[in-house]
Design an enzyme around this catalytic site. Structure first.
Site, PDB file in Angstrom:
ATOM      1  N   GLY A  68       6.480   1.910   3.258  1.00  0.00           N
ATOM      2  CA  GLY A  68       5.793   1.346   2.104  1.00  0.00           C
ATOM      3  C   GLY A  68       4.286   1.501   2.230  1.00  0.00           C
ATOM      4  O   GLY A  68       3.795   2.386   2.930  1.00  0.00           O
ATOM      5  N   CYS A  69       3.553   0.632   1.575  1.00  0.00           N
ATOM      6  CA  CYS A  69       2.095   0.691   1.615  1.00  0.00           C
ATOM      7  C   CYS A  69       1.589   0.641   3.049  1.00  0.00           C
ATOM      8  O   CYS A  69       1.952  -0.253   3.816  1.00  0.00           O
ATOM      9  CB  CYS A  69       1.521  -0.488   0.823  1.00  0.00           C
TER      10      CYS A  69
END
Length: 246
Positions: A68-69
């Site tokens: 993810g981020c």
């Protein structure tokens, strides 16, 4: 640069008005978007350790992970004792497309990734993978983490050698066989990929922006979960990129 805070707040407001979204509490006290009728996020929990590990050597070792981020992945691992550095960047694609603007298109083969340098006499490769799967991200989601959707947010391990690749693949298989998660794991192992360091403004982002809405809702809970579930591996002072540069 996409402003994740504005994107998050605008999305919640717009989708909620359509009755399509619910706010679900996840481990660590955070919130995650859940589409009505879709799969809720996996509960944050300490999963079993790897049965096999990379051999301990003198000096440091490195691994590259995507979940993810990269703000939250970096922020969590910076608080792990034995981690020398955690650097945000890109992995999976070419040098020519290793920029934030191009990676965010989802068309580059890159994932937002973090390169972790660690002292294996303090924490091992296998232990870092255990933390990765337990508190850093949800490995059962496909090309998505929280509100971030696209190939650039996939769950992936980028082994740096054959030993790392074998340990990673065996661990994913082990967790599947043990039923560690309620849904199948979708973490890929992508060998032979180069890590490219991200732009300076992405480094130490969680530490520098603790009250930003996106960070507060999605990233800070990962650090709290690390502290709660892995107290022996948690350290209060993060290993910042800024400190390495100094």
């Amino acid at each position: 640069m996409k402003n994740r805070a504005k994107t998050l707040l605008a999305s919640i407001g717009a989708i909620a008005r359509l009755g399509l979204v619910a706010l679900a509490v996840i481990g660590g006290g955070g919130l995650a978007l859940k589409l009505n009728g879709g799969s809720p996020p996996e509960e944050t929990k300490r999963i079993p350790p790897a049965l096999h590990d990379v051999a301990v050597t003198s000096g440091t070792q490195s691994l590259v992970l995507a979940g993810g981020c990269f703000w939250g992945v970096q922020g969590a691992f910076q608080h792990v004792a034995g981690v020398v550095s955690a650097t945000a960047g890109y992995a999976g694609g070419s040098a020519a497309t290793a920029t934030y603007e191009m990676t965010e298109t989802g068309q580059t083969a890159h994932a937002e990734a973090v390169e972790i340098v660690f002292d294996p006499t303090q924490i091992t490769y296998g232990q870092l993978l255990q933390i990765f799967f337990s508190v850093v991200h949800d490995p059962t989601q496909v090309d998505q983490q929280g509100p971030d959707v696209g190939k650039q947010y996939r769950s992936a391990i980028f082994p740096l050698n054959d030993e790392q690749a074998k340990v990673a693949s065996d661990y994913i298989a082990q967790l599947g066989q043990e039923g560690a998660f309620s849904r199948p794991i979708h973490t890929s192992t992508e060998v032979g990929k180069t890590f490219y360091r991200a732009e300076a403004y992405h480094q130490d982002y969680v530490y520098n922006n603790p009250s930003q809405p996106y960070v507060y809702v999605y990233e800070q809970p990962k650090i709290e979960a690390l502290k709660r579930l892995f107290p022996a591996q948690y350290r209060e002072r993060p290993a910042l990129v800024a400190d390495q540069a100094g």
